[in-house]
Design a protein around this motif. Structure first.
Motif, mmCIF file in Angstrom:
data_model
loop_
_atom_site.group_PDB
_atom_site.id
_atom_site.type_symbol
_atom_site.label_atom_id
_atom_site.label_comp_id
_atom_site.label_asym_id
_atom_site.label_seq_id
_atom_site.Cartn_x
_atom_site.Cartn_y
_atom_site.Cartn_z
ATOM 1 N N ASN A 95 -17.609 26.495 37.142
ATOM 2 C CA ASN A 95 -19.029 26.182 36.947
ATOM 3 C C ASN A 95 -19.459 26.251 35.482
ATOM 4 O OD1 ASN A 95 -19.553 25.624 39.624
ATOM 5 N ND2 ASN A 95 -20.106 27.735 40.123
ATOM 6 N N ASP A 96 -18.625 26.831 34.616
ATOM 7 C CA ASP A 96 -18.961 26.881 33.188
ATOM 8 C C ASP A 96 -19.044 25.474 32.584
ATOM 9 O OD1 ASP A 96 -19.025 29.621 33.279
ATOM 10 O OD2 ASP A 96 -16.975 29.885 32.532
ATOM 11 N N SER A 97 -18.302 24.543 33.166
ATOM 12 C CA SER A 97 -18.284 23.179 32.624
ATOM 13 C C SER A 97 -19.117 22.200 33.450
ATOM 14 C CB SER A 97 -16.837 22.664 32.557
ATOM 15 O OG SER A 97 -16.254 22.649 33.848
ATOM 16 N N TYR A 98 -19.797 22.697 34.475
ATOM 17 C CA TYR A 98 -20.560 21.796 35.352
ATOM 18 C C TYR A 98 -21.658 21.087 34.575
ATOM 19 C CZ TYR A 98 -23.567 20.100 39.078
ATOM 20 O OH TYR A 98 -24.338 19.298 39.886
ATOM 21 N N HIS A 99 -21.811 19.797 34.848
ATOM 22 C CA HIS A 99 -22.873 19.014 34.209
ATOM 23 C C HIS A 99 -23.298 17.911 35.173
ATOM 24 C CE1 HIS A 99 -25.109 17.991 30.517
ATOM 25 N NE2 HIS A 99 -25.049 16.745 30.967
ATOM 26 N N SER A 100 -24.586 17.633 35.194
ATOM 27 C CA SER A 100 -25.099 16.561 36.062
ATOM 28 C C SER A 100 -26.175 15.776 35.328
ATOM 29 C CB SER A 100 -25.662 17.131 37.368
ATOM 30 O OG SER A 100 -26.821 17.920 37.111
ATOM 31 N N VAL A 101 -26.284 14.519 35.685
ATOM 32 C CA VAL A 101 -27.276 13.614 35.108
ATOM 33 C C VAL A 101 -27.803 12.727 36.227
ATOM 34 C CG1 VAL A 101 -27.625 11.662 33.559
ATOM 35 C CG2 VAL A 101 -26.217 13.564 32.816
ATOM 36 N N VAL A 102 -29.105 12.486 36.243
ATOM 37 C CA VAL A 102 -29.712 11.609 37.244
ATOM 38 C C VAL A 102 -30.056 10.270 36.598
ATOM 39 C CG1 VAL A 102 -31.678 11.235 38.782
ATOM 40 C CG2 VAL A 102 -30.625 13.501 38.632
ATOM 41 N N LEU A 103 -29.557 9.185 37.201
ATOM 42 C CA LEU A 103 -29.923 7.833 36.766
ATOM 43 C C LEU A 103 -31.114 7.388 37.607
ATOM 44 C CD1 LEU A 103 -26.413 6.071 36.681
ATOM 45 C CD2 LEU A 103 -27.618 7.150 34.787
ATOM 46 N N PRO A 104 -32.297 7.274 37.021
ATOM 47 C CA PRO A 104 -33.484 6.932 37.813
ATOM 48 C C PRO A 104 -33.579 5.424 38.077
ATOM 49 C CG PRO A 104 -34.107 7.285 35.531
ATOM 50 C CD PRO A 104 -32.637 7.575 35.610
ATOM 51 N N LEU A 105 -32.601 4.877 38.772
ATOM 52 C CA LEU A 105 -32.553 3.428 38.980
ATOM 53 C C LEU A 105 -33.702 2.920 39.841
ATOM 54 C CD1 LEU A 105 -28.709 2.900 39.559
ATOM 55 C CD2 LEU A 105 -30.000 2.819 37.422
ATOM 56 N N ALA A 106 -34.129 3.727 40.801
ATOM 57 C CA ALA A 106 -35.230 3.299 41.667
ATOM 58 C C ALA A 106 -36.583 3.433 40.978
ATOM 59 C CB ALA A 106 -35.217 4.105 42.968
ATOM 60 N N ARG A 107 -36.695 4.343 40.006
ATOM 61 C CA ARG A 107 -37.970 4.612 39.341
ATOM 62 C C ARG A 107 -38.149 3.824 38.048
ATOM 63 N NH1 ARG A 107 -37.603 10.581 38.175
ATOM 64 N NH2 ARG A 107 -35.367 10.259 38.470
ATOM 65 N N ASP A 108 -37.047 3.427 37.423
ATOM 66 C CA ASP A 108 -37.106 2.751 36.130
ATOM 67 C C ASP A 108 -36.479 1.371 36.265
ATOM 68 O OD1 ASP A 108 -36.914 1.866 33.509
ATOM 69 O OD2 ASP A 108 -36.307 3.807 32.701
ATOM 70 N N THR A 109 -37.321 0.352 36.450
ATOM 71 C CA THR A 109 -36.789 -1.003 36.681
ATOM 72 C C THR A 109 -36.113 -1.583 35.445
ATOM 73 O OG1 THR A 109 -39.009 -1.899 36.203
ATOM 74 C CG2 THR A 109 -38.412 -1.556 38.526
ATOM 75 N N GLU A 170 -27.226 10.524 41.195
ATOM 76 C CA GLU A 170 -26.863 11.719 40.439
ATOM 77 C C GLU A 170 -25.368 11.697 40.156
ATOM 78 O OE1 GLU A 170 -28.288 16.017 41.124
ATOM 79 O OE2 GLU A 170 -26.237 16.029 41.882
ATOM 80 N N LEU A 171 -25.008 11.770 38.874
ATOM 81 C CA LEU A 171 -23.618 11.878 38.440
ATOM 82 C C LEU A 171 -23.356 13.327 38.079
ATOM 83 C CD1 LEU A 171 -24.373 8.840 38.069
ATOM 84 C CD2 LEU A 171 -22.786 8.787 36.139
ATOM 85 N N SER A 172 -22.329 13.910 38.653
ATOM 86 C CA SER A 172 -22.042 15.319 38.381
ATOM 87 C C SER A 172 -20.545 15.564 38.407
ATOM 88 C CB SER A 172 -22.737 16.219 39.416
ATOM 89 O OG SER A 172 -22.263 15.934 40.731
ATOM 90 N N GLY A 173 -20.137 16.669 37.783
ATOM 91 C CA GLY A 173 -18.715 16.991 37.777
ATOM 92 C C GLY A 173 -18.424 18.278 37.040
ATOM 93 N N ARG A 174 -17.157 18.689 37.069
ATOM 94 C CA ARG A 174 -16.713 19.910 36.396
ATOM 95 C C ARG A 174 -15.197 19.860 36.245
ATOM 96 N NH1 ARG A 174 -17.226 24.387 41.330
ATOM 97 N NH2 ARG A 174 -16.151 23.142 42.900
ATOM 98 N N VAL A 175 -14.678 20.715 35.408
ATOM 99 C CA VAL A 175 -13.230 20.854 35.273
ATOM 100 C C VAL A 175 -12.709 21.561 36.523
ATOM 101 C CG1 VAL A 175 -11.336 21.873 33.949
ATOM 102 C CG2 VAL A 175 -13.335 20.935 32.762
ATOM 103 N N THR A 176 -11.718 20.981 37.189
ATOM 104 C CA THR A 176 -11.206 21.564 38.429
ATOM 105 C C THR A 176 -9.733 21.947 38.345
ATOM 106 O OG1 THR A 176 -10.836 19.301 39.248
ATOM 107 C CG2 THR A 176 -12.862 20.423 39.943
ATOM 108 N N TYR A 177 -9.068 21.614 37.229
ATOM 109 C CA TYR A 177 -7.667 22.011 37.092
ATOM 110 C C TYR A 177 -7.310 22.093 35.612
ATOM 111 C CZ TYR A 177 -2.565 22.040 37.529
ATOM 112 O OH TYR A 177 -1.238 22.379 37.443
ATOM 113 N N ALA A 178 -6.884 23.278 35.179
ATOM 114 C CA ALA A 178 -6.434 23.495 33.805
ATOM 115 C C ALA A 178 -5.561 24.738 33.789
ATOM 116 C CB ALA A 178 -7.620 23.657 32.853
ATOM 117 N N THR A 179 -4.341 24.578 33.348
ATOM 118 C CA THR A 179 -3.393 25.699 33.355
ATOM 119 C C THR A 179 -3.355 26.431 32.027
ATOM 120 O OG1 THR A 179 -1.564 24.268 32.644
ATOM 121 C CG2 THR A 179 -1.945 24.494 35.020
#
Length: 472
Positions: A95-109, A170-179
């Protein structure tokens, strides 16, 4: 009230007191004039501004002048310091690397305008650009700014559930594998943006994908270690194990690649069967001729050439960012599948694809797309079951990329991208040279691997369901 341009007003105001009466009468006198508006600044082609702000922080002209000044001065120091020797590599949580962004496609024509194609469908190539930009933000939250992080591969992009209407995403993600070595796997998703206080439902997830990023020393461009990852909860341990499996699959495919080894017995039998089929097509004493729904592989090829402009650079200024390549290759693959089938393709997946070398700003990018595999195939392996009369055909398109400098002296490969589409048509592709046989077998291996992975994870759509989506 009439309008007057700034230039005219400035001239009148400096002409002296004699014009005061004239100025006062302007409000009562009709004047033919224009009003001007300026559009907002867009630094890149299609990338959402919140992601762009994180990626490009210095104007191109400033970066270029600094580079030119350093080239002229032998005593100038580079702005690319080496990675500090005392850099802390303490383990980090997902969760330290979690990031999300919302694309307001329905609200911003107007924003939506940059994401739509001519038929009103969302351009997946533009979404792929955003995903690559997001993966960069996530990677740097994990590694810090001391290193240079680049996209090494896109392991898979799959459509999970279709979109039935235009909505905020909503685009979101995080690092899920790093050795702790130089590479890390980043898992991301695109979903319908939930309402405040609500969580994303599984049926609202449009896309799930994984990217592999590699960290380099800014000064030497050699791989450097990154922080290892801590997987605590059962869910985190599950996705971490998926990362381990994906890493093992990549290593296995690399070791068994056709570049290193000859085809196995089953694949050799397939080559022989295709060769015999071609002999039948050309034998004047054989009644069998090439059916209308069969095309030779070399006739499916499409090519483009594009100069790489600084508006599509990455945060290090002088290289093109990977998302632009994903967009360009996707749209060429889409066009190739459409030209092959004479029908509208529906995206299924981006199969494991690699970024081999960086693409410099100012270079010429050459893309070559070829239909390399169709499922159901024209000829199956012994014991393989398939429906030769299927209404839909799964088409795999391979896009090879290379760059040359403007003078067209040096040339180098930059990546291979593998896209799969469904088309509402019964159509087949046939290789007829040894190189095409190898491309066909490589695509067949990839298709089998992806099919097993999709079935194991329970993702993927039926062709009929996929056609109803508002995505391209």
């Amino acid at each position: 009230m009439a309008y007057i341009s700034r230039t005219a007003l400035r001239r009148l105001s400096t002409a002296g007191d004699c014009n005061c009466a004239y100025l006062g009468s302007l409000a009562f006198r009709p004047i033919n004039s224009r009003s001007f508006q300026t559009s907002s600044i867009r630094r890149t082609d299609g990338v959402f501004k919140e992601l762009t702000a994180q990626r490009v922080k210095t104007p191109w002209i400033e970066a270029l002048r600094k580079q030119q000044a350093e080239a002229k001065s032998s005593t100038a120091t580079s702005d690319k310091p080496s990675v500090p020797k005392d850099r802390q590599l303490t383990p980090k949580h997902m969760n330290d690397s979690y990031h999300s962004v919302v694309l307001p496609l329905a609200r911003d024509t107007w924003l939506l305008d940059t994401y739509l194609n001519s038929s009103g469908h969302i351009r997946l190539g533009t979404i792929f650009m955003d995903l690559d930009a997001l993966s960069g933000i996530i990677a740097y939250k994990h590694t810090g700014d001391d290193v240079t992080t680049v996209t090494a591969s896109c392991d898979r992009i799959v459509i999970n559930h279709p979109l039935s209407e235009i909505c905020d995403l909503e685009l979101s993600g995080r690092v899920t594998y790093a050795t702790g070595r130089s590479s890390m796997e980043i898992s991301m998703q695109v979903a319908k943006a939930p309402k405040d206080g609500e969580k994303i439902a599984e049926t609202d997830v449009l896309i799930h994908c994984t990217f592999t990023m590699v960290s380099l020393d800014p000064s030497t461009n050699k791989p450097v270690n990154v922080n290892p990852l801590i997987a605590e909860s059962p869910e985190e341990q599950r996705v971490y194990k998926l990362g381990e499996r994906n890493s093992a699959i990549r290593k296995q495919l690399k070791e068994t690649a056709l570049v290193k080894h000859t085809p196995n017995d089953l694949e050799s039998d397939l080559i022989h069967a295709f060769w015999q089929k071609q002999l039948q097509y050309h034998d004047p004493y054989d009644e069998q001729r090439k059916p209308d729904n069969v095309q030779f592989m070399d006739t499916t090829r499409l090519q483009t050439a594009t100069i790489m402009q600084p508006q599509n650079r990455n945060r290090h200024h002088f290289m093109i960012f990977g998302g632009f390549l994903l967009k360009q290759t996707f749209e060429l693959a889409f066009t190739t599948a459409a030209a092959f089938a004479h029908a509208r393709p529906t995206f299924v997946s981006l199969d494991p694809s690699t970024f081999q070398n960086p693409v410099p700003v100012g270079s010429i990018l050459y893309l070559t797309a070829t239909v390399v595999y169709t499922d159901p195939p024209l000829i199956g392996a012994p014991g393989e079951k398939f429906d030769p009369d299927s209404e839909y055909t799964r088409v795999q398109v391979r896009v090879d990329s290379k760059v040359r400098d403007v003078e067209h002296g040096r040339s180098k490969p930059t990546g291979q991208f593998n896209y799969t589409f469904n088309v509402p048509k019964n159509i087949r592709v046939v290789p007829r040279t040894y190189q095409e046989y190898m491309m066909y077998l490589d695509a067949r291996r990839r298709a089998e691997q992806v099919k097993d992975t999709i079935q194991e994870e329970g993702v993927g759509l039926s062709p009929k369901t996929a056609e109803e989506s508002v995505t391209e």
